[in-house]
Write a protein that holds these residues in place. Structure first.
Motif, PDB file in Angstrom:
ATOM      1  N   GLN A 504       0.845  -1.186   0.000  1.00 56.77           N
ATOM      2  CA  GLN A 504       0.000   0.000   0.000  1.00 56.77           C
ATOM      3  C   GLN A 504       0.880   1.235   0.000  1.00 56.77           C
ATOM      4  O   GLN A 504       1.990   1.210   0.542  1.00 56.77           O
ATOM      5  CB  GLN A 504      -0.892   0.009   1.244  1.00 56.77           C
ATOM      6  CG  GLN A 504      -1.999  -1.015   1.136  1.00 56.77           C
ATOM      7  CD  GLN A 504      -2.726  -1.186   2.428  1.00 56.77           C
ATOM      8  OE1 GLN A 504      -2.104  -1.231   3.479  1.00 56.77           O
ATOM      9  NE2 GLN A 504      -4.031  -1.300   2.364  1.00 56.77           N
ATOM     10  N   LEU A 506       1.923   5.275  -1.992  1.00 58.09           N
ATOM     11  CA  LEU A 506       2.398   5.803  -3.261  1.00 58.09           C
ATOM     12  C   LEU A 506       3.913   5.927  -3.261  1.00 58.09           C
ATOM     13  O   LEU A 506       4.525   6.135  -4.286  1.00 58.09           O
ATOM     14  CB  LEU A 506       1.785   7.179  -3.504  1.00 58.09           C
ATOM     15  CG  LEU A 506       0.282   7.215  -3.726  1.00 58.09           C
ATOM     16  CD1 LEU A 506      -0.205   8.658  -3.730  1.00 58.09           C
ATOM     17  CD2 LEU A 506      -0.069   6.530  -5.038  1.00 58.09           C
ATOM     18  N   GLY A 507       4.515   5.868  -2.170  1.00 58.05           N
ATOM     19  CA  GLY A 507       5.956   6.030  -2.077  1.00 58.05           C
ATOM     20  C   GLY A 507       6.311   7.363  -1.476  1.00 58.05           C
ATOM     21  O   GLY A 507       5.437   8.230  -1.395  1.00 58.05           O
ATOM     22  N   PHE A 510       6.323   2.619   1.719  1.00 56.50           N
ATOM     23  CA  PHE A 510       5.233   1.705   1.408  1.00 56.50           C
ATOM     24  C   PHE A 510       4.927   0.874   2.631  1.00 56.50           C
ATOM     25  O   PHE A 510       5.818   0.594   3.442  1.00 56.50           O
ATOM     26  CB  PHE A 510       5.633   0.748   0.279  1.00 56.50           C
ATOM     27  CG  PHE A 510       5.891   1.424  -1.020  1.00 56.50           C
ATOM     28  CD1 PHE A 510       4.852   1.753  -1.861  1.00 56.50           C
ATOM     29  CD2 PHE A 510       7.189   1.735  -1.405  1.00 56.50           C
ATOM     30  CE1 PHE A 510       5.098   2.365  -3.071  1.00 56.50           C
ATOM     31  CE2 PHE A 510       7.434   2.357  -2.598  1.00 56.50           C
ATOM     32  CZ  PHE A 510       6.386   2.680  -3.446  1.00 56.50           C
ATOM     33  N   CYS A 565      11.647   3.621   0.019  1.00 59.82           N
ATOM     34  CA  CYS A 565      12.349   3.596  -1.268  1.00 59.82           C
ATOM     35  C   CYS A 565      13.411   4.690  -1.253  1.00 59.82           C
ATOM     36  O   CYS A 565      13.124   5.845  -0.923  1.00 59.82           O
ATOM     37  CB  CYS A 565      11.358   3.839  -2.411  1.00 59.82           C
ATOM     38  SG  CYS A 565      12.151   3.777  -4.001  1.00 59.82           S
ATOM     39  N   SER A 572      11.996   0.473  -9.874  1.00 59.44           N
ATOM     40  CA  SER A 572      11.471  -0.391  -8.817  1.00 59.44           C
ATOM     41  C   SER A 572      12.120  -1.764  -8.939  1.00 59.44           C
ATOM     42  O   SER A 572      12.718  -2.092  -9.966  1.00 59.44           O
ATOM     43  CB  SER A 572       9.957  -0.513  -8.932  1.00 59.44           C
ATOM     44  OG  SER A 572       9.631  -1.134 -10.144  1.00 59.44           O
ATOM     45  N   ASN A 594       6.461  -7.583  -6.485  1.00 57.00           N
ATOM     46  CA  ASN A 594       6.855  -6.562  -7.449  1.00 57.00           C
ATOM     47  C   ASN A 594       6.513  -5.217  -6.856  1.00 57.00           C
ATOM     48  O   ASN A 594       5.337  -4.858  -6.768  1.00 57.00           O
ATOM     49  CB  ASN A 594       6.118  -6.778  -8.767  1.00 57.00           C
ATOM     50  CG  ASN A 594       6.709  -7.908  -9.546  1.00 57.00           C
ATOM     51  OD1 ASN A 594       7.910  -7.971  -9.764  1.00 57.00           O
ATOM     52  ND2 ASN A 594       5.857  -8.847  -9.943  1.00 57.00           N
ATOM     53  N   MET A 595       7.494  -4.461  -6.462  1.00 55.59           N
ATOM     54  CA  MET A 595       7.215  -3.179  -5.831  1.00 55.59           C
ATOM     55  C   MET A 595       6.789  -2.182  -6.905  1.00 55.59           C
ATOM     56  O   MET A 595       7.313  -2.192  -8.022  1.00 55.59           O
ATOM     57  CB  MET A 595       8.472  -2.654  -5.119  1.00 55.59           C
ATOM     58  CG  MET A 595       8.855  -3.484  -3.917  1.00 55.59           C
ATOM     59  SD  MET A 595       7.574  -3.560  -2.668  1.00 55.59           S
ATOM     60  CE  MET A 595       7.635  -1.904  -2.037  1.00 55.59           C
ATOM     61  N   PRO A 596       5.830  -1.308  -6.570  1.00 55.73           N
ATOM     62  CA  PRO A 596       5.458  -0.270  -7.524  1.00 55.73           C
ATOM     63  C   PRO A 596       6.527   0.827  -7.550  1.00 55.73           C
ATOM     64  O   PRO A 596       7.320   0.947  -6.617  1.00 55.73           O
ATOM     65  CB  PRO A 596       4.139   0.252  -6.979  1.00 55.73           C
ATOM     66  CG  PRO A 596       4.157  -0.061  -5.535  1.00 55.73           C
ATOM     67  CD  PRO A 596       5.024  -1.270  -5.351  1.00 55.73           C
ATOM     68  N   VAL A 597       6.498   1.607  -8.622  1.00 56.40           N
ATOM     69  CA  VAL A 597       7.429   2.728  -8.719  1.00 56.40           C
ATOM     70  C   VAL A 597       7.034   3.780  -7.691  1.00 56.40           C
ATOM     71  O   VAL A 597       5.852   4.089  -7.537  1.00 56.40           O
ATOM     72  CB  VAL A 597       7.384   3.318 -10.145  1.00 56.40           C
ATOM     73  CG1 VAL A 597       8.236   4.569 -10.223  1.00 56.40           C
ATOM     74  CG2 VAL A 597       7.825   2.290 -11.153  1.00 56.40           C
ATOM     75  N   SER A 598       8.005   4.313  -7.008  1.00 53.84           N
ATOM     76  CA  SER A 598       7.706   5.323  -6.002  1.00 53.84           C
ATOM     77  C   SER A 598       7.325   6.626  -6.693  1.00 53.84           C
ATOM     78  O   SER A 598       8.062   7.121  -7.553  1.00 53.84           O
ATOM     79  CB  SER A 598       8.933   5.525  -5.118  1.00 53.84           C
ATOM     80  OG  SER A 598       8.775   6.720  -4.415  1.00 53.84           O
ATOM     81  N   GLU A 599       6.195   7.155  -6.337  1.00 58.85           N
ATOM     82  CA  GLU A 599       5.725   8.357  -7.022  1.00 58.85           C
ATOM     83  C   GLU A 599       5.993   9.616  -6.215  1.00 58.85           C
ATOM     84  O   GLU A 599       5.751  10.723  -6.666  1.00 58.85           O
ATOM     85  CB  GLU A 599       4.229   8.240  -7.337  1.00 58.85           C
ATOM     86  CG  GLU A 599       3.983   7.262  -8.457  1.00 58.85           C
ATOM     87  CD  GLU A 599       2.517   7.044  -8.734  1.00 58.85           C
ATOM     88  OE1 GLU A 599       1.737   7.976  -8.485  1.00 58.85           O
ATOM     89  OE2 GLU A 599       2.174   5.938  -9.180  1.00 58.85           O
TER      90      GLU A 599
END
Lengths: 604, 551
Positions: A504, A506-507, A510, A565, A572, A594-599
């Protein structure tokens, strides 16, 4: 000269365009069979076909339109009379009008018809639009036991509670239902009973029923201006025929169900026939000298409209069909309609010897049927709820309709209108000439086909080879997964575990939630630990290793941890999670997240 | 001006001559029933609900009819449980009314509680035994208990439905009774029921179609076509009838007329897999192979697990000499339908052309093991064996062919001349001597060469050659009569086409009477066309090979 010419040409153009618009108009008129005489979309009429009548109320040869308006459905009920396009008079009605008829009640001159409005248990008779007489339905039989009990109550011999008990027992057994008073009494709370009994005990008990439909029947002559009896159907499943002058009941007939609408033909003194549509979906035919129905038509759905044409009965059913029957109930034909029926009426033009059925439909159309053939369609701006065809003013072929939104439409049949009775047997359906939608194949497809023809053996072999390789690769991957416990379910018998992970946020931070469940039937699992493996230049975790508490079978254990991150380059990576058992190096379960890209950017 | 005074009892009570205060008149609970009913039958449910609400407030929930209609509307809106509760409260308010019990039972039925529904219907029947609806619904309940082996339940269903029919004839009852007969596999009785039904209401397309399909199943093609044609005259866009009649025309070689019919169906039901399958096979028969593939692929897309579509796709691709694609479709079909010998035969033909002889032989073996009546399977196998030097095996297969042919000859089946030629060549190559098996039928019957449909598979001895049946010709042309404007040559020249025995497809294995079941419609195309092709593909080899051998 030049100028003159120009002017002349514009004039000519003007004339020409006028002529063209006239032509258009004529074309429209040629297409239609009806003239639009009047349309008032806000006439505010809430009524049904049973409450509309055309009658020469003043004996001046000019027919008026009499409408029983239901007002809001609970108040503001009115008896409205229209003359031409305007409202002529309005009388307030005390209750909802069920039906409305005009009839000649005596031989007096001038021969002006009276209007009878049925509402509740009463018939209000108006003459010259003035109240003239009120008829009340004969009361129904009262249960003798109930009468006794109330008599005792009147003499204060029993208290309200025992009264209630006795009425209750009567209600359960009695053949004759209880009166409204007793029923209401049974619903009361104990503290209100005393007052209720005191209020009502002096009154005689009455059981009253209500009128559900009304019609007229000529007394002894078939003439247009002969005296007519009133025929009324009641909620108590009876049909009464009333004497027009004395308003006494001439005949009473009973039906198996409550009538909803009826059609009457014949003369009371000679022979008559009453076709009644009932609430149980059947149609019964009553005749003189028989207190019970003579014939019965059982329909498969409720009749919405009932109309008689000559010797046949035409019924519009709720199942979107129009059916024709003989007088004795034999089915003649069935037509499917495009929409549910809202109302029906007969269109009778005796001067032309033309009879047809008007059917109002819920798709804002009125269809005209002669037998099973659709001969004309009228489009209306709104759904039509009532139809009446006849002489209005001095015009013989007038069609009056009211709409669901309260509008009033008046159309006049053109004298030139001809209804050709074409056979409705359909030709080939239109769809037959529509080309099939078969997609064309491209050149590429053709080329590929040619290639396959030439090299089919090679293609097949290559395919088989690749298939074998694929199978081998899949099998290898599977074995590897099993060996390194990559599956989401642990396969070992001693620690049957299930795990899934949720990321969970957005970065850059997480939240990682691991849901671990022990799927064993009864054995708890102990001494487990979780460890993470990740790229330390990309991510940081506060604790990359922790122990798991004892896992009770069946429960879901969410375990949260936080990941930071470190990179701001929008890349990622995968974080591996291992579920380990103490003292064993091989993991029980492995999960790749699979980690999402940190936004977001880390605030330093 | 005179006025009607409000009823004295309606006016609020006022003391009168020292008597007790006058009580206000209590409203009659039924006073708005007519209005509720009027709105209900016109399907104006919103207004209806408003009136009901008002009425129930006024009478404090005593108005039976208002609750009744409220429950009916709830049921129409899908809230069956609530409607059941309301109907039950109606039944408490007035236990003597059978309608309330009937509706309780109906709601129970819709909730799937069939046994409970039966009990309540019996209760309602006690109140009024002369009600056909009760009997009809009891019959429906018994028929959906799904216990067709239990003779008792079936006979009860029949009994109730017959009782309903005696009280009142309704199309619904006929349909249910016919279905019950079909489900208990009593086709004759079902036909009788539908016949009576069609007599009673000759314009009911559903009855006509069902009867037509039943006749088709029984092999009475003329009657079948008559009824399907009738159904189409009353409803030219009846999907089921179009599909059945179209497939009959297709069997009969009337591809243009069939296509005309299919065009109508394609507008009504554009996403029907059997329809596109049949259209595809129409194109195939007209040698428009690309269009055929397009249509079949659409059918395949719409119904990916239908082996018949895959079978046809395989067949068309074999014809197009796209053996690699054909192999894929056919192997998919064998996965879905592993019990059809002909499928393995086609697969073997594809494999032969892909030069995968071991698998081809294996596939033939499977085909031969599964097939019992089609000599073509053995013939193709014999050719393969012979071509690869296994004379002994070929001979064995040849004897098998003779056995099958002799068996089929008893049942009056006619054979394709190509098959005959091939078998004769095989016989000479194998030096089995002049076989009398082939000559006789070849003389007796006229054969049509080269056309697409040369079916061999038969289902029974009752079949008659379709093409020679004059009456059917007439039936077909009359039914197709109104098409004349579009296709003026509704092949009345058909008699010349002669002797195309009908090979009914496996589509008939499903009872066609199940309404809405598209797969119930026969697709004869599938079984009659395939058989020609394998020999075509295999023949040249035999010729050349056999010559080489003999030289």
């Amino acid at each position: 000269m030049q100028l003159h010419f120009a002017v002349a040409s514009t004039i000519f153009q003007n004339v020409f365009s006028l002529y063209k618009s006239m032509l258009n108009e004529i074309k429209i008129n040629i297409n239609g069979k009806w003239l639009d005489a009047h349309y008032d979309p806000v006439a505010n009429l809430y009524t049904f076909s049973s409450c509309i009548v055309l009658a020469d109320l003043h004996g001046d040869g000019e027919n008026k339109l009499v409408v029983g308006d239901l007002g809001t459905g609970s108040s503001n009920m009115k008896l409205k009379v229209y003359r031409g396009t305007g409202l002529m008079s309005e009388n307030t009605l005390l209750d909802l009008p069920t039906g409305l008829v005009s009839f000649l009640m005596d031989q007096h001159e001038p021969r002006t018809p009276a209007i009878a409005v049925a509402s509740g248990p009463y018939i209000y008779v108006y003459k010259n639009l003035r109240p003239y007489f009120k008829f009340t339905l004969p009361p129904l039989e009262v249960n003798a036991l109930e009468q006794d009990v109330w008599n005792q109550a009147r003499e204060d011999m029993i208290d309200p509670l025992s009264l209630k008990e006795m009425l209750d027992s009567i209600r359960d057994k009695a053949d004759v239902p209880l009166s409204v008073r007793s029923l209401r009494f049974l619903m009361l709370d104990p503290q209100d009973m005393e007052a209720f009994v005191n209020l009502y005990k002096e009154q005689p008990i009455r059981r009253q029923t209500v009128i559900t439909c009304i019609s007229t029947l000529k007394k002894n002559m078939a003439d247009e201006d002969a005296v007519s009896c009133l025929v009324i159907g009641t909620e108590s499943k009876d049909v009464y025929i009333l004497d027009p002058e004395a308003f006494t009941v001439l005949t009473k007939m009973s039906l198996p169900s409550a009538p909803t609408q009826m059609d009457v033909t014949g003369q009371f003194d000679v022979e008559f026939r009453i076709t009644v549509a009932c609430r149980n979906g059947n149609i019964y035919v009553l005749r003189r000298e028989s207190p019970k129905p003579k014939y019965c038509i059982e329909l498969s759905s409720h009749p919405v409209g009932l109309v008689r044409i000559g010797k046949n009965v035409v019924v519009g059913c709720a199942q979107e069909t129009l059916q024709g029957f003989t007088q004795k109930g034999k089915k003649l034909w069935t037509v499917c309609l495009p929409a549910p029926v809202t109302t029906m009426s007969v269109m009778d033009l005796p001067t032309r010897g033309f009879q047809a059925v008007l059917v109002g439909l819920a798709n804002s159309e009125v269809h005209l049927y002669r037998d099973k053939n659709l001969i004309s369609t009228i489009k209306t701006p709104d759904i039509v709820t009532s139809i009446c065809f006849g002489r209005y003013g001095r015009e013989d072929g007038t069609l009056i309709m009211t709409t669901k939104g309260g509008g009033l439409i008046v159309k006049i049949l053109k004298r030139t209108a001809v209804f050709d009775d074409r056979d409705s047997a359909p030709g080939p359906p239109l769809a037959q000439s529509i080309r099939l939608n078969v997609p064309k194949k491209t050149k590429l497809y053709v080329d590929q086909t040619m290639r396959e023809r030439e090299n089919s053996v090679a293609m097949h072999r290559a395919f088989q080879m690749d298939l074998s390789r694929l199978r081998l690769a899949a099998a290898r991957a599977y074995v590897k997964a099993l060996e390194s416990s990559l599956t989401p379910m642990s396969s070992s018998l001693s620690e049957p575990l299930r795990m899934n992970a949720v990321v969970q946020g957005l970065g850059p931070s997480f939240k990682l939630t691991l849901n671990i469940q022990n799927t064993a039937v009864c054995r708890p699992v102990m001494n487990l630990a979780i460890s993470f493996l990740y790229d330390e230049s990309l991510y940081s975790m506060k604790t990359a290793f922790f122990k798991i508490p004892l896992l009770v079978p069946g429960l879901n254990y969410p375990i949260d941890t936080f990941v930071e991150c470190l990179s701001d380059k929008g890349i990622s990576d995968i974080i591996k999670v291992f579920v380990l058992r103490e003292g064993k190096s091989a993991p029980l379960l492995t999960a790749h997240i699979n980690m999402p890209v940190s936004e977001g950017l880390a605030l330093n | 001006m005179l006025r009607f005074l409000p009823d004295p009892l309606l006016v609020a009570s006022e003391p009168k001559k020292g008597r007790a205060p006058k009580a206000p008149e209590l409203p009659i609970p039924e006073r708005k029933n007519w209005l509720i009913h009027l709105h209900y039958i016109r399907k104006d449910y919103e207004t209806c609900k408003d009136i009901i609400k008002e009425q129930l407030q006024e009478t404090r929930g005593m108005c039976e009819y208002a609750i009744y209609v409220q429950a009916l509307i709830l049921r129409l809106e899908g809230q069956i449980q609530q409607s059941l509760e309301l109907f039950q409260s109606c039944a408490i308010l007035n236990p003597a009314n059978p309608d309330n019990l009937k509706q309780v039972a109906r709601s129970l039925f819709l909730l799937g509680k069939h046994k409970a529904a039966i009990e309540v219907y019996h209760e309602a029947g006690k109140l009024n035994d002369e009600d056909w609806e009760v009997h009809h619904n009891l019959g429906v309940c018994y028929s959906v208990i799904k216990d067709y082996k239990n003779v008792c339940v079936v006979s009860q269903a029949e009994e109730q439905l017959n009782a309903a029919l005696q009280l009142n004839k309704q199309d619904r009852t006929f349909l249910t009774l016919g279905k019950v007969h079909l489900l208990s596999r009593d086709t004759d009785k079902a036909v009788d029921v539908y016949k009576a039904a069609v007599e009673f209401s000759p314009e009911n397309t559903e009855l006509l179609t069902t009867l037509g399909l039943l006749y088709l199943q029984l092999g009475k093609y003329q009657k079948a076509f008559e009824h399907l044609g009738n159904a189409l005259t009353f409803d030219p866009s009846n999907y089921k009838a179009i599909l059945a009649a179209g497939s009959m025309m297709q069997t009969h070689g009337d591809f243009d007329v069939a296509m005309n019919k299919y065009r109508v169906a394609a507008c009504v039901v554009p996403e029907s897999p059997p329809l596109w399958n049949n259209i595809g096979m129409c194109f195939f028969s007209k040698k428009k192979y690309v269009a055929a593939i397009s249509c079949l692929k659409r059918a395949h897309y719409l119904s990916p697990f239908d082996w018949k579509v895959l079978y046809n796709l395989g067949l068309v691709h074999l014809t197009m000499q796209q053996y690699a694609s054909a192999f894929h479709f056919l192997s998919a079909a064998t996965n879905l339908q592993p019990r059809l010998g002909e499928l393995y035969m086609l697969l073997a033909v594809a494999l032969t052309n892909l030069e995968d002889l071991d698998n081809a032989r294996r596939s033939y073996e499977q085909a031969v093991a599964l097939d019992h009546s089609n000599p073509l399977v053995n013939l193709n196998f014999a050719i393969l064996l012979y071509n690869h030097g296994d004379k002994k095996g070929a001979l064995q297969q040849y004897q098998e062919i003779e056995r099958k042919v002799n068996m089929l000859k008893d049942s009056n089946t006619e054979f394709d001349s190509e098959l005959m030629d091939m078998a004769q060549k095989m016989a000479t190559a194998l030096q089995v001597g002049e076989s009398l098996v082939w000559t006789k039928p070849a003389k007796d019957t006229k054969f049509k060469q080269g056309s697409a449909g040369v079916p061999i598979k038969t289902l029974g001895s009752s079949q008659q050659p379709l093409g020679t049946n004059q009456a059917l010709e007439q039936a077909m042309s009359s039914a197709a009569g109104y098409n004349r404007s579009i296709t003026p040559r509704v092949s009345l020249s058909q008699p010349k086409r002669s002797s195309v025995p009908l090979a009914e497809s496996s589509g008939l294995e499903n009872p066609p009477a199940v309404p809405g079941d598209a797969s119930g419609t026969p697709r004869p195309e599938e079984s009659d066309t395939p058989d020609t092709l394998p020999p075509l593909a295999a023949k040249p080899k035999v010729k050349s090979k056999s010559r080489q051998e003999l030289n």
